[in-house]
Design a protein around this motif. Structure first.
Motif, PDB file in Angstrom:
ATOM      1  N   GLY A   1       0.828  -1.203   0.000  1.00 55.73           N
ATOM      2  CA  GLY A   1       0.000   0.000   0.000  1.00 55.73           C
ATOM      3  C   GLY A   1       0.857   1.245   0.000  1.00 55.73           C
ATOM      4  O   GLY A   1       2.010   1.229   0.438  1.00 55.73           O
ATOM      5  N   PRO A   2       0.306   2.369  -0.467  1.00 56.01           N
ATOM      6  CA  PRO A   2       1.091   3.601  -0.603  1.00 56.01           C
ATOM      7  C   PRO A   2       1.483   4.263   0.715  1.00 56.01           C
ATOM      8  O   PRO A   2       2.372   5.118   0.729  1.00 56.01           O
ATOM      9  N   LYS A   3       0.829   3.890   1.822  1.00 50.97           N
ATOM     10  CA  LYS A   3       1.090   4.557   3.094  1.00 50.97           C
ATOM     11  C   LYS A   3       1.841   3.679   4.099  1.00 50.97           C
ATOM     12  O   LYS A   3       2.017   4.078   5.253  1.00 50.97           O
ATOM     13  N   HIS A   4       2.271   2.508   3.677  1.00 53.29           N
ATOM     14  CA  HIS A   4       3.053   1.650   4.563  1.00 53.29           C
ATOM     15  C   HIS A   4       4.418   2.281   4.815  1.00 53.29           C
ATOM     16  O   HIS A   4       4.991   2.930   3.943  1.00 53.29           O
ATOM     17  N   THR A   5       4.945   2.088   6.005  1.00 57.51           N
ATOM     18  CA  THR A   5       6.218   2.728   6.347  1.00 57.51           C
ATOM     19  C   THR A   5       7.364   2.257   5.452  1.00 57.51           C
ATOM     20  O   THR A   5       8.271   3.044   5.160  1.00 57.51           O
ATOM     21  N   SER A   6       7.321   1.004   5.006  1.00 57.24           N
ATOM     22  CA  SER A   6       8.361   0.534   4.093  1.00 57.24           C
ATOM     23  C   SER A   6       8.258   1.244   2.750  1.00 57.24           C
ATOM     24  O   SER A   6       9.276   1.600   2.136  1.00 57.24           O
ATOM     25  N   THR A   7       7.036   1.464   2.301  1.00 61.72           N
ATOM     26  CA  THR A   7       6.821   2.224   1.066  1.00 61.72           C
ATOM     27  C   THR A   7       7.337   3.645   1.228  1.00 61.72           C
ATOM     28  O   THR A   7       8.026   4.189   0.348  1.00 61.72           O
ATOM     29  N   LEU A   8       7.029   4.257   2.358  1.00 62.57           N
ATOM     30  CA  LEU A   8       7.435   5.641   2.610  1.00 62.57           C
ATOM     31  C   LEU A   8       8.952   5.781   2.690  1.00 62.57           C
ATOM     32  O   LEU A   8       9.505   6.809   2.310  1.00 62.57           O
ATOM     33  N   LEU A   9       9.622   4.731   3.154  1.00 61.12           N
ATOM     34  CA  LEU A   9      11.084   4.757   3.211  1.00 61.12           C
ATOM     35  C   LEU A   9      11.663   4.894   1.804  1.00 61.12           C
ATOM     36  O   LEU A   9      12.595   5.688   1.575  1.00 61.12           O
ATOM     37  N   THR A  10      11.096   4.160   0.857  1.00 59.00           N
ATOM     38  CA  THR A  10      11.562   4.271  -0.523  1.00 59.00           C
ATOM     39  C   THR A  10      11.158   5.605  -1.128  1.00 59.00           C
ATOM     40  O   THR A  10      11.905   6.185  -1.928  1.00 59.00           O
ATOM     41  N   VAL A  11       9.989   6.112  -0.758  1.00 60.76           N
ATOM     42  CA  VAL A  11       9.573   7.445  -1.203  1.00 60.76           C
ATOM     43  C   VAL A  11      10.619   8.479  -0.777  1.00 60.76           C
ATOM     44  O   VAL A  11      11.034   9.342  -1.570  1.00 60.76           O
ATOM     45  N   ASN A  12      11.055   8.394   0.472  1.00 57.51           N
ATOM     46  CA  ASN A  12      12.061   9.336   0.969  1.00 57.51           C
ATOM     47  C   ASN A  12      13.380   9.183   0.220  1.00 57.51           C
ATOM     48  O   ASN A  12      14.023  10.175  -0.140  1.00 57.51           O
ATOM     49  N   ASN A  13      13.785   7.931  -0.018  1.00 54.74           N
ATOM     50  CA  ASN A  13      15.024   7.698  -0.759  1.00 54.74           C
ATOM     51  C   ASN A  13      14.958   8.311  -2.152  1.00 54.74           C
ATOM     52  O   ASN A  13      15.932   8.907  -2.630  1.00 54.74           O
ATOM     53  N   LEU A  14      13.817   8.158  -2.795  1.00 52.52           N
ATOM     54  CA  LEU A  14      13.648   8.716  -4.133  1.00 52.52           C
ATOM     55  C   LEU A  14      13.669  10.243  -4.081  1.00 52.52           C
ATOM     56  O   LEU A  14      14.212  10.899  -4.974  1.00 52.52           O
ATOM     57  N   GLY A  15      13.100  10.811  -3.018  1.00 53.55           N
ATOM     58  CA  GLY A  15      13.131  12.260  -2.854  1.00 53.55           C
ATOM     59  C   GLY A  15      14.546  12.787  -2.721  1.00 53.55           C
ATOM     60  O   GLY A  15      14.906  13.807  -3.333  1.00 53.55           O
ATOM     61  N   ILE A  16      15.373  12.120  -1.946  1.00 54.48           N
ATOM     62  CA  ILE A  16      16.764  12.543  -1.779  1.00 54.48           C
ATOM     63  C   ILE A  16      17.513  12.412  -3.102  1.00 54.48           C
ATOM     64  O   ILE A  16      18.326  13.268  -3.464  1.00 54.48           O
ATOM     65  N   LEU A  17      17.217  11.343  -3.833  1.00 57.06           N
ATOM     66  CA  LEU A  17      17.860  11.167  -5.132  1.00 57.06           C
ATOM     67  C   LEU A  17      17.485  12.300  -6.082  1.00 57.06           C
ATOM     68  O   LEU A  17      18.360  12.879  -6.759  1.00 57.06           O
ATOM     69  N   TYR A  18      16.199  12.633  -6.155  1.00 57.62           N
ATOM     70  CA  TYR A  18      15.768  13.746  -7.002  1.00 57.62           C
ATOM     71  C   TYR A  18      16.478  15.037  -6.582  1.00 57.62           C
ATOM     72  O   TYR A  18      16.870  15.850  -7.426  1.00 57.62           O
ATOM     73  N   GLN A  19      16.628  15.220  -5.286  1.00 59.41           N
ATOM     74  CA  GLN A  19      17.296  16.419  -4.777  1.00 59.41           C
ATOM     75  C   GLN A  19      18.738  16.482  -5.283  1.00 59.41           C
ATOM     76  O   GLN A  19      19.218  17.527  -5.720  1.00 59.41           O
ATOM     77  N   ASN A  20      19.417  15.343  -5.242  1.00 57.40           N
ATOM     78  CA  ASN A  20      20.797  15.283  -5.714  1.00 57.40           C
ATOM     79  C   ASN A  20      20.895  15.463  -7.223  1.00 57.40           C
ATOM     80  O   ASN A  20      21.940  15.885  -7.734  1.00 57.40           O
TER      81      ASN A  20
END
Length: 218
Positions: free
Chosen positions: A79-98
């Motif tokens: 699901g989109p709101k699971h903490t494991s999903t959100l962890l990858t969301v955050n990783n992708l956000g940091i990557l986009y930032q870089n």
């Protein structure tokens, strides 16, 4: 067998042995895919960790491919709101930032933080490391986009949490304190400028900010 390989990959990554970690993660991923399928959570966790490894090596295209695959799989499996999903969301956000994709990065950080605020009880959120990592990254993003006050809020929230969990002398606390001090040295913002910051920024000013935060150790 795959579980042991996965843990060995984590160990190599923590030891700063990226070549060995990549080889082990690749073996573990192949094993999980054959034994459990490409959409099993163990497979996806390995994909996510390969993304982390690539990102740390500066292989941003490869990292984005891994994170995107992991995110799509976790959204379907958990699901989109699971903490494991959100962890990858955050990783992708940091990557986009870089990568300099700041609009996309902000969308990912917003999604991750809002998700954590819903998934984690309020009294636990301030000590939940993945949420603190998102706050830290959000602070960096706000600094990059000249939103000084919002950066201070995020850095302060993250600093409070890291201090509680890891102690005031941890590397994360020291990094955030350095960023907060750097914000104090920046010129005061014109409050009416927040609505036109994206149009007003120049390439030169963005380059100065990036150099500043690189020196602080992103």
């Amino acid at each position: 067998m795959e579980w042991a390989l996965y843990n060995l990959g984590v160990l190599y990554a923590d030891q700063g042995k990226p070549a060995e970690a990549e080889a082990i993660y690749s073996r573990a991923l192949q094993g999980y895919e054959e034994a459990l399928g490409p959409k099993h959570t163990s497979t996806l966790d390995t994909v996510n960790n390969l993304g982390n490894l690539y990102a740390n090596q500066g292989k941003l295209v490869e990292a984005e491919a891994m994170y995107t695959r992991a995110l799509q799989g976790k959204e379907e499996a958990l699901g989109p709101k699971h903490t494991s999903t959100l962890l990858t969301v955050n990783n992708l956000g940091i990557l986009y930032q870089n990568q300099g994709k700041l609009v996309e990065a902000e969308a990912m950080h917003t999604r991750a933080l809002q998700g954590y605020e819903v998934a984690i009880r309020p009294e636990l959120l301030c000590s939940y490391i993945p949420a603190l990592n998102t706050m830290f990254a959000f602070g960096d993003l706000f600094s990059q986009t000249d939103r000084k006050d919002m950066a201070k809020v995020m850095y302060t929230r993250a600093l409070s949490g890291y201090t509680t969990v890891q102690g005031p002398s941890s590397k994360w606390c020291i990094r955030i304190e350095g960023r907060l001090q750097a914000l104090q040295l920046m010129p005061a913002e014109n409050e009416t400028s927040h609505h036109i910051l994206e149009e007003a920024r120049t390439t030169k000013s963005k380059s100065r900010l990036r150099r500043l935060f690189n020196k602080l150790g992103t």
